[in-house]
Write a protein that holds these residues in place. Structure first.
Motif, PDB file in Angstrom:
ATOM      1  N   LEU A  87       0.868  -1.246   0.120  1.00 56.71           N
ATOM      2  CA  LEU A  87       0.020   0.209   0.097  1.00 56.71           C
ATOM      3  C   LEU A  87       0.816   1.127  -0.147  1.00 56.71           C
ATOM      4  O   LEU A  87       1.869   1.264   0.753  1.00 56.71           O
ATOM      5  N   ALA A  88       0.286   2.361  -0.718  1.00 59.57           N
ATOM      6  CA  ALA A  88       1.009   3.573  -0.621  1.00 59.57           C
ATOM      7  C   ALA A  88       0.066   4.282   0.778  1.00 59.57           C
ATOM      8  O   ALA A  88      -0.806   4.588   0.429  1.00 59.57           O
ATOM      9  N   ARG A  89       0.836   4.256   1.650  1.00 57.33           N
ATOM     10  CA  ARG A  89       0.367   4.713   2.969  1.00 57.33           C
ATOM     11  C   ARG A  89      -0.448   5.894   2.929  1.00 57.33           C
ATOM     12  O   ARG A  89      -1.108   6.452   3.783  1.00 57.33           O
ATOM     13  N   SER A  90       0.225   6.904   2.132  1.00 57.86           N
ATOM     14  CA  SER A  90      -0.344   8.230   2.024  1.00 57.86           C
ATOM     15  C   SER A  90      -2.042   8.239   1.391  1.00 57.86           C
ATOM     16  O   SER A  90      -2.576   9.231   1.341  1.00 57.86           O
ATOM     17  N   TYR A  91      -2.216   7.073   0.880  1.00 54.30           N
ATOM     18  CA  TYR A  91      -3.595   6.931   0.241  1.00 54.30           C
ATOM     19  C   TYR A  91      -4.481   6.051   1.294  1.00 54.30           C
ATOM     20  O   TYR A  91      -5.444   5.588   0.533  1.00 54.30           O
ATOM     21  N   GLU A  92      -4.211   5.799   2.526  1.00 50.29           N
ATOM     22  CA  GLU A  92      -5.118   5.294   3.253  1.00 50.29           C
ATOM     23  C   GLU A  92      -5.923   6.292   4.004  1.00 50.29           C
ATOM     24  O   GLU A  92      -5.208   7.384   4.649  1.00 50.29           O
ATOM     25  N   PHE A  93      -7.034   6.089   4.207  1.00 52.11           N
ATOM     26  CA  PHE A  93      -8.017   7.180   4.975  1.00 52.11           C
ATOM     27  C   PHE A  93      -8.870   6.187   5.937  1.00 52.11           C
ATOM     28  O   PHE A  93      -9.382   5.244   5.543  1.00 52.11           O
ATOM     29  N   ARG A  94      -9.118   7.056   6.919  1.00 57.88           N
ATOM     30  CA  ARG A  94     -10.268   6.663   7.872  1.00 57.88           C
ATOM     31  C   ARG A  94     -11.389   7.665   7.896  1.00 57.88           C
ATOM     32  O   ARG A  94     -11.512   8.787   7.953  1.00 57.88           O
ATOM     33  N   CYS A  95     -12.718   6.696   7.593  1.00 57.59           N
ATOM     34  CA  CYS A  95     -14.240   7.540   7.360  1.00 57.59           C
ATOM     35  C   CYS A  95     -14.647   7.356   8.729  1.00 57.59           C
ATOM     36  O   CYS A  95     -14.975   6.174   9.446  1.00 57.59           O
ATOM     37  N   PHE A  96     -15.484   8.436   9.152  1.00 54.15           N
ATOM     38  CA  PHE A  96     -16.431   8.430  10.208  1.00 54.15           C
ATOM     39  C   PHE A  96     -17.992   8.682   9.859  1.00 54.15           C
ATOM     40  O   PHE A  96     -17.965   9.372   9.277  1.00 54.15           O
ATOM     41  N   VAL A  97     -18.509   7.385  10.181  1.00 56.97           N
ATOM     42  CA  VAL A  97     -19.969   7.301   9.661  1.00 56.97           C
ATOM     43  C   VAL A  97     -20.789   7.297  11.003  1.00 56.97           C
ATOM     44  O   VAL A  97     -20.684   6.701  11.685  1.00 56.97           O
ATOM     45  N   ARG A  98     -21.624   8.489  11.053  1.00 55.03           N
ATOM     46  CA  ARG A  98     -22.449   8.498  12.136  1.00 55.03           C
ATOM     47  C   ARG A  98     -23.888   8.588  11.739  1.00 55.03           C
ATOM     48  O   ARG A  98     -24.337   9.332  10.811  1.00 55.03           O
ATOM     49  N   ALA A  99     -24.905   7.661  12.328  1.00 51.57           N
ATOM     50  CA  ALA A  99     -26.361   7.691  11.843  1.00 51.57           C
ATOM     51  C   ALA A  99     -26.416   7.795  10.364  1.00 51.57           C
ATOM     52  O   ALA A  99     -27.108   8.367   9.726  1.00 51.57           O
ATOM     53  N   ARG A 100     -25.677   6.847   9.630  1.00 48.74           N
ATOM     54  CA  ARG A 100     -25.644   6.794   8.276  1.00 48.74           C
ATOM     55  C   ARG A 100     -25.219   7.933   7.468  1.00 48.74           C
ATOM     56  O   ARG A 100     -25.799   8.155   6.377  1.00 48.74           O
ATOM     57  N   THR A 101     -24.334   8.800   7.834  1.00 50.49           N
ATOM     58  CA  THR A 101     -23.885   9.725   7.237  1.00 50.49           C
ATOM     59  C   THR A 101     -22.490   9.847   7.415  1.00 50.49           C
ATOM     60  O   THR A 101     -21.757  10.014   8.501  1.00 50.49           O
ATOM     61  N   LEU A 102     -21.840  10.278   6.234  1.00 47.36           N
ATOM     62  CA  LEU A 102     -20.325  10.226   6.234  1.00 47.36           C
ATOM     63  C   LEU A 102     -19.979  11.697   6.688  1.00 47.36           C
ATOM     64  O   LEU A 102     -20.158  12.642   5.790  1.00 47.36           O
ATOM     65  N   LEU A 103     -19.578  11.508   8.078  1.00 45.38           N
ATOM     66  CA  LEU A 103     -19.314  13.003   8.603  1.00 45.38           C
ATOM     67  C   LEU A 103     -17.805  13.732   8.192  1.00 45.38           C
ATOM     68  O   LEU A 103     -17.355  14.645   7.790  1.00 45.38           O
ATOM     69  N   ALA A 104     -16.922  12.853   8.172  1.00 41.00           N
ATOM     70  CA  ALA A 104     -15.220  13.057   8.046  1.00 41.00           C
ATOM     71  C   ALA A 104     -14.413  12.041   7.721  1.00 41.00           C
ATOM     72  O   ALA A 104     -14.677  10.951   7.603  1.00 41.00           O
ATOM     73  N   ILE A 105     -13.429  12.622   6.992  1.00 43.59           N
ATOM     74  CA  ILE A 105     -12.342  11.828   6.292  1.00 43.59           C
ATOM     75  C   ILE A 105     -11.101  12.130   6.880  1.00 43.59           C
ATOM     76  O   ILE A 105     -10.695  13.171   6.790  1.00 43.59           O
ATOM     77  N   SER A 106     -10.210  11.240   7.647  1.00 40.70           N
ATOM     78  CA  SER A 106      -8.874  11.626   8.071  1.00 40.70           C
ATOM     79  C   SER A 106      -7.749  11.025   7.116  1.00 40.70           C
ATOM     80  O   SER A 106      -7.984   9.762   7.184  1.00 40.70           O
ATOM     81  N   GLN A 107      -6.897  11.491   6.927  1.00 38.66           N
ATOM     82  CA  GLN A 107      -5.279  10.669   6.445  1.00 38.66           C
ATOM     83  C   GLN A 107      -5.227   9.730   7.624  1.00 38.66           C
ATOM     84  O   GLN A 107      -5.368  10.017   8.832  1.00 38.66           O
ATOM     85  N   ARG A 108      -4.628   8.504   7.298  1.00 37.86           N
ATOM     86  CA  ARG A 108      -4.578   7.531   8.410  1.00 37.86           C
ATOM     87  C   ARG A 108      -3.222   7.382   8.924  1.00 37.86           C
ATOM     88  O   ARG A 108      -2.952   6.955   9.891  1.00 37.86           O
ATOM     89  N   ASP A 109      -2.081   7.682   8.009  1.00 37.08           N
ATOM     90  CA  ASP A 109      -0.863   7.510   8.528  1.00 37.08           C
ATOM     91  C   ASP A 109      -0.346   9.046   8.828  1.00 37.08           C
ATOM     92  O   ASP A 109      -0.346   9.992   8.117  1.00 37.08           O
ATOM     93  N   MET A 110       0.182   9.034  10.070  1.00 39.35           N
ATOM     94  CA  MET A 110       0.449  10.455  10.632  1.00 39.35           C
ATOM     95  C   MET A 110       2.053  11.000   9.992  1.00 39.35           C
ATOM     96  O   MET A 110       2.729  11.056  10.781  1.00 39.35           O
TER      97      MET A 110
END
Length: 400
Positions: A226-249
């Motif tokens: 994997l190219a670590r810069s293209y990994e992302f964490r997605c936050f879904v609350r009440a079936r709504t995609l609220l936010a996306i964060s870069q996964r590798d710090m």
């Protein structure tokens, strides 16, 4: 499972009224969240959109593995390395002149036999998976967590497993894996106290009618780079995609491009809407989703699902921020990337979990001390450290 467009009708997100904005939706009960986010539960649903994986039910294949993982002693199972020959032999009773009596020899051999741990069924299952995946390597994890904090235990500081002993070494050394085992125990015994924060995981027996039993699983993924810069964490609350964060710090120059950020946000949102939310077999309303986007932005892969619980790392967000976004959902999910080089984790993932590391020479000493022909007893971590200190003192005493 193929994606359909438009997706099947199901209750979806909507712009909330002022009254609704002041009242958060109830979170998915922990037991239900844990059940659906364990790898063996969601993987069959999204198999076409995740790396090729094999899920092994530990209790069915090798229940002794759980006892070995939970034991304080640290000795690798016999026959789990590159060679399937037993690590211990009868070399100590070869007829050569020894200072011990025959009775003492027999006692030592009996103790040695008790010290040897063999996980033959699990060894065979792991080797079969490696062979099925063209000779490996594979990536190992349990129901929810990967041993990211133990990569320093293998040569090259990576998580590539070629043999059963690689899998065992990583899982045994990982605090993350230990938390998975504690979490499974808490679902079976809700009154137990959790290690994180000293509070018990709040699971209700009422959930038991909704979900099945949570069983320990060993997951082996076919390795792909994997190219670590293209990994992302997605936050879904009440079936709504609220936010996306870069996964590798780590700070990446190319991720500062606002045009690329917009493309990534669109690719991830489209995938989530058509594939994840389009899957009627997956009922969770609240979850954290890890994805990988190919560099050409042509494909999105599911890496993992995580429960919306405090133990899940919100990365560049806080759960308070996410709850505020839930109360007032954005028109489009925000994407956050690391914008300051000074906040980057120097050295990548290894540095992120540096508090878990021990010197490489100590790791090698522990392995040789446990597996060498002169050792007949498993050793606890404290014993290994004491032996190490004694060895260092001995070497210092002989230094001119």
């Amino acid at each position: 499972m193929g994606a359909s467009w438009p997706p099947p009708h199901r209750p979806g997100p909507h712009r909330m009224t002022d009254d609704e904005q002041r009242t958060p939706s109830p979170l998915t009960p922990p037991l239900e969240a844990l059940y659906w986010t364990q790898y063996g539960q969601w993987y069959p649903i999204f198999r076409k959109h995740a790396p090729k994986s094999t899920v092994i039910d530990i209790r069915t294949v090798e229940p002794r593995f759980l006892d070995w993982l939970g034991a304080d002693t640290f000795i690798l199972p016999d026959g789990s390395g590159p060679s399937t020959l037993p690590r211990f032999s009868s070399a100590n009773s070869t007829g050569s002149s020894l200072s011990h009596s025959d009775d003492e020899d027999e006692d030592e051999e009996a103790e040695e036999a008790e010290a040897v741990v063999r996980l033959s069924s699990l060894d065979a299952a792991i080797r079969a998976v490696v062979e099925r995946y063209n000779g490996g390597p594979v990536f190992a994890k349990l129901n929810w967590s990967a041993p990211l904090d133990a990569s320093f235990m293998l040569a090259g500081n990576n998580l590539q497993c070629m043999h059963p002993e690689d899998v065992y070494l990583l899982l045994k050394s990982s605090e993350f894996v230990g938390r998975d085992l504690e979490q499974i125990s808490q679902t079976l015994h809700p009154s137990d106290t959790a290690a994180d924060g000293g509070a018990a995981l709040e699971v209700s027996t009422a959930d038991a009618g909704v979900v099945g039993e949570i069983r320990p699983q060993l997951v082996l993924k076919k390795w792909f780079q994997l190219a670590r810069s293209y990994e992302f964490r997605c936050f879904v609350r009440a079936r709504t995609l609220l936010a996306i964060s870069q996964r590798d710090m780590t700070f990446y120059d190319h991720l500062q491009d606002t045009h690329l950020q917009a493309q990534l946000r669109t690719a991830i949102h489209t995938f989530w809407q058509t594939v994840v939310e389009g899957a009627t077999e997956f009922p969770l309303r609240d979850y954290v989703l890890d994805v990988y986007v190919t560099k050409d932005l042509g494909r999105v892969w599911i890496i993992d699902f995580n429960a919306w619980l405090p133990r899940t790392d919100p990365l560049l967000y806080t759960f308070d921020e996410l709850e505020q976004l839930h109360l007032d959902p954005p028109a489009q999910a925000e994407l956050r990337v690391l914008e300051d080089k000074r906040l980057s984790s120097a050295g990548g993932t290894g540095a992120t979990y540096s508090s878990n590391m021990v010197p490489t020479d100590l790791v090698q000493f522990a392995k040789s001390s446990s597996a060498g022909t002169n050792s007949t007893h498993p050793q606890s971590v404290d014993q290994i450290v004491a032996s190490w200190n004694a060895q260092v003192d001995l070497e210092d005493s002989h230094t001119p």
